[in-house]
Motif scaffolding. Structure first.
Motif, PDB file in Angstrom:
ATOM      1  N   ALA A  28       1.270  15.391  11.824  1.00 49.76           N
ATOM      2  CA  ALA A  28       1.810  16.017  13.019  1.00 49.76           C
ATOM      3  C   ALA A  28       2.716  15.076  13.797  1.00 49.76           C
ATOM      4  N   LYS A  29       2.440  13.776  13.712  1.00 47.92           N
ATOM      5  CA  LYS A  29       3.240  12.790  14.424  1.00 47.92           C
ATOM      6  C   LYS A  29       4.320  12.161  13.552  1.00 47.92           C
ATOM      7  N   ASN A  30       4.439  12.614  12.315  1.00 44.35           N
ATOM      8  CA  ASN A  30       5.399  12.036  11.371  1.00 44.35           C
ATOM      9  C   ASN A  30       5.254  10.521  11.292  1.00 44.35           C
ATOM     10  N   THR A  31       4.025  10.074  11.213  1.00 43.17           N
ATOM     11  CA  THR A  31       3.737   8.651  11.285  1.00 43.17           C
ATOM     12  C   THR A  31       2.758   8.242  10.195  1.00 43.17           C
ATOM     13  N   VAL A  32       3.024   7.100   9.585  1.00 42.59           N
ATOM     14  CA  VAL A  32       2.107   6.456   8.660  1.00 42.59           C
ATOM     15  C   VAL A  32       1.747   5.096   9.235  1.00 42.59           C
ATOM     16  N   TYR A  33       0.467   4.770   9.178  1.00 44.12           N
ATOM     17  CA  TYR A  33      -0.034   3.534   9.755  1.00 44.12           C
ATOM     18  C   TYR A  33      -0.500   2.574   8.670  1.00 44.12           C
ATOM     19  N   LEU A  34      -0.437   1.309   9.000  1.00 44.07           N
ATOM     20  CA  LEU A  34      -1.058   0.274   8.185  1.00 44.07           C
ATOM     21  C   LEU A  34      -1.897  -0.593   9.111  1.00 44.07           C
ATOM     22  N   GLN A  35      -3.195  -0.394   9.056  1.00 46.31           N
ATOM     23  CA  GLN A  35      -4.121  -1.213   9.825  1.00 46.31           C
ATOM     24  C   GLN A  35      -4.414  -2.480   9.039  1.00 46.31           C
ATOM     25  N   MET A  36      -4.125  -3.619   9.633  1.00 47.45           N
ATOM     26  CA  MET A  36      -4.266  -4.901   8.964  1.00 47.45           C
ATOM     27  C   MET A  36      -5.313  -5.721   9.691  1.00 47.45           C
ATOM     28  N   ASN A  37      -6.400  -6.007   9.007  1.00 44.07           N
ATOM     29  CA  ASN A  37      -7.484  -6.811   9.551  1.00 44.07           C
ATOM     30  C   ASN A  37      -7.619  -8.106   8.755  1.00 44.07           C
ATOM     31  N   SER A  38      -8.329  -9.050   9.337  1.00 42.91           N
ATOM     32  CA  SER A  38      -8.586 -10.332   8.680  1.00 42.91           C
ATOM     33  C   SER A  38      -7.306 -10.964   8.167  1.00 42.91           C
ATOM     34  N   LEU A  39      -6.310 -10.970   9.000  1.00 39.29           N
ATOM     35  CA  LEU A  39      -5.017 -11.501   8.593  1.00 39.29           C
ATOM     36  C   LEU A  39      -5.079 -13.011   8.370  1.00 39.29           C
ATOM     37  N   PHE A  74      -4.255  -7.999  -3.185  1.00 36.77           N
ATOM     38  CA  PHE A  74      -4.362  -9.026  -2.159  1.00 36.77           C
ATOM     39  C   PHE A  74      -4.663  -8.480  -0.771  1.00 36.77           C
ATOM     40  N   VAL A  75      -4.699  -7.150  -0.617  1.00 40.82           N
ATOM     41  CA  VAL A  75      -5.043  -6.579   0.684  1.00 40.82           C
ATOM     42  C   VAL A  75      -6.274  -5.693   0.643  1.00 40.82           C
ATOM     43  N   LYS A  76      -6.841  -5.460  -0.518  1.00 40.28           N
ATOM     44  CA  LYS A  76      -8.008  -4.594  -0.617  1.00 40.28           C
ATOM     45  C   LYS A  76      -9.161  -5.134   0.223  1.00 40.28           C
ATOM     46  N   GLY A  77      -9.756  -4.248   0.984  1.00 41.21           N
ATOM     47  CA  GLY A  77     -10.838  -4.626   1.862  1.00 41.21           C
ATOM     48  C   GLY A  77     -10.394  -5.121   3.215  1.00 41.21           C
ATOM     49  N   ARG A  78      -9.107  -5.339   3.391  1.00 42.15           N
ATOM     50  CA  ARG A  78      -8.579  -5.831   4.658  1.00 42.15           C
ATOM     51  C   ARG A  78      -7.628  -4.847   5.331  1.00 42.15           C
ATOM     52  N   PHE A  79      -6.816  -4.148   4.540  1.00 48.03           N
ATOM     53  CA  PHE A  79      -5.809  -3.241   5.077  1.00 48.03           C
ATOM     54  C   PHE A  79      -6.209  -1.802   4.794  1.00 48.03           C
ATOM     55  N   THR A  80      -5.814  -0.911   5.686  1.00 51.03           N
ATOM     56  CA  THR A  80      -6.059   0.512   5.517  1.00 51.03           C
ATOM     57  C   THR A  80      -4.795   1.283   5.854  1.00 51.03           C
ATOM     58  N   ILE A  81      -4.387   2.151   4.950  1.00 55.17           N
ATOM     59  CA  ILE A  81      -3.238   3.005   5.189  1.00 55.17           C
ATOM     60  C   ILE A  81      -3.730   4.405   5.549  1.00 55.17           C
ATOM     61  N   SER A  82      -3.022   5.049   6.454  1.00 54.57           N
ATOM     62  CA  SER A  82      -3.364   6.403   6.852  1.00 54.57           C
ATOM     63  C   SER A  82      -2.116   7.091   7.365  1.00 54.57           C
ATOM     64  N   ARG A  83      -2.215   8.387   7.547  1.00 56.05           N
ATOM     65  CA  ARG A  83      -1.061   9.104   8.074  1.00 56.05           C
ATOM     66  C   ARG A  83      -1.489  10.202   9.018  1.00 56.05           C
ATOM     67  N   ASP A  84      -0.615  10.469   9.957  1.00 57.20           N
ATOM     68  CA  ASP A  84      -0.774  11.560  10.906  1.00 57.20           C
ATOM     69  C   ASP A  84       0.445  12.440  10.731  1.00 57.20           C
ATOM     70  N   SER A 129       0.842  -1.185   0.000  1.00 61.09           N
ATOM     71  CA  SER A 129       0.000   0.000   0.000  1.00 61.09           C
ATOM     72  C   SER A 129       0.880   1.238   0.000  1.00 61.09           C
ATOM     73  N   SER A 130       0.313   2.362  -0.405  1.00 70.14           N
ATOM     74  CA  SER A 130       1.054   3.611  -0.383  1.00 70.14           C
ATOM     75  C   SER A 130       0.094   4.771  -0.242  1.00 70.14           C
ATOM     76  N   ILE A 131       0.639   5.906   0.172  1.00 66.68           N
ATOM     77  CA  ILE A 131      -0.152   7.097   0.405  1.00 66.68           C
ATOM     78  C   ILE A 131       0.682   8.311   0.031  1.00 66.68           C
ATOM     79  N   ASP A 132       0.055   9.304  -0.584  1.00 66.47           N
ATOM     80  CA  ASP A 132       0.807  10.469  -0.998  1.00 66.47           C
ATOM     81  C   ASP A 132       1.067  11.393   0.182  1.00 66.47           C
ATOM     82  N   SER A 133       1.760  12.492  -0.090  1.00 65.86           N
ATOM     83  CA  SER A 133       2.211  13.355   0.992  1.00 65.86           C
ATOM     84  C   SER A 133       1.067  14.000   1.751  1.00 65.86           C
ATOM     85  N   ILE A 134      -0.026  14.246   1.077  1.00 62.96           N
ATOM     86  CA  ILE A 134      -1.178  14.877   1.713  1.00 62.96           C
ATOM     87  C   ILE A 134      -2.036  13.855   2.447  1.00 62.96           C
TER      88      ILE A 134
END
Length: 125
Positions: A75-86, A63-73, A49-54
């Protein structure tokens, strides 16, 4: 080069969830695209997965659509990958990577200039 550190990996049962974090130390991520890649034993590194600067343009591997979610914060200089239904096929070392050209292709590792050290995700019963 950015210094990126992944965390949040571990052992989880099939059907479970994990949230991975990718943190930049000392340098802001607000102008960088960030991607997640993974590499399982005996396999090539593949884009997840990937996410742009904004944070409003996102790619997911099929293979991860519908299961994983990418997001970013930003202010915290952090990008997350939420992984469900592993499932066991998700077992791999997960890496985050960044580039300052703000492209988000995960079809190749080329162009992703900065990489973290990886965090192990193991899905097993």
């Amino acid at each position: 080069q950015l210094q990126l550190v992944e965390s949040g990996g571990g052992l989880v049962q099939p059907g479970g969830s994990l949230r991975l974090s990718c943190v930049s130390s000392g340098l802001a991520l607000d102008t960088y695209a960030v991607g997640w890649f993974r590499q399982a034993p005996g396999k090539e590194r593949e884009g997840v997965s990937s996410i742009d600067s904004i944070g409003d343009s996102i790619n997911y591997a099929d293979f991860v659509k519908g299961r994983f979610t990418i997001s970013r914060d930003t202010a915290k200089n952090t990008v997350y990958l939420q992984m469900n239904s592993l499932n066991p096929e998700d077992t791999a070392v997960y890496f985050c990577a960044a580039n300052n050209y703000d492209f988000i292709s995960i079809r190749t590792t080329r162009g992703w200039a900065s990489w973290g050290q990886g965090t192990q995700v193991t899905v097993s019963s």
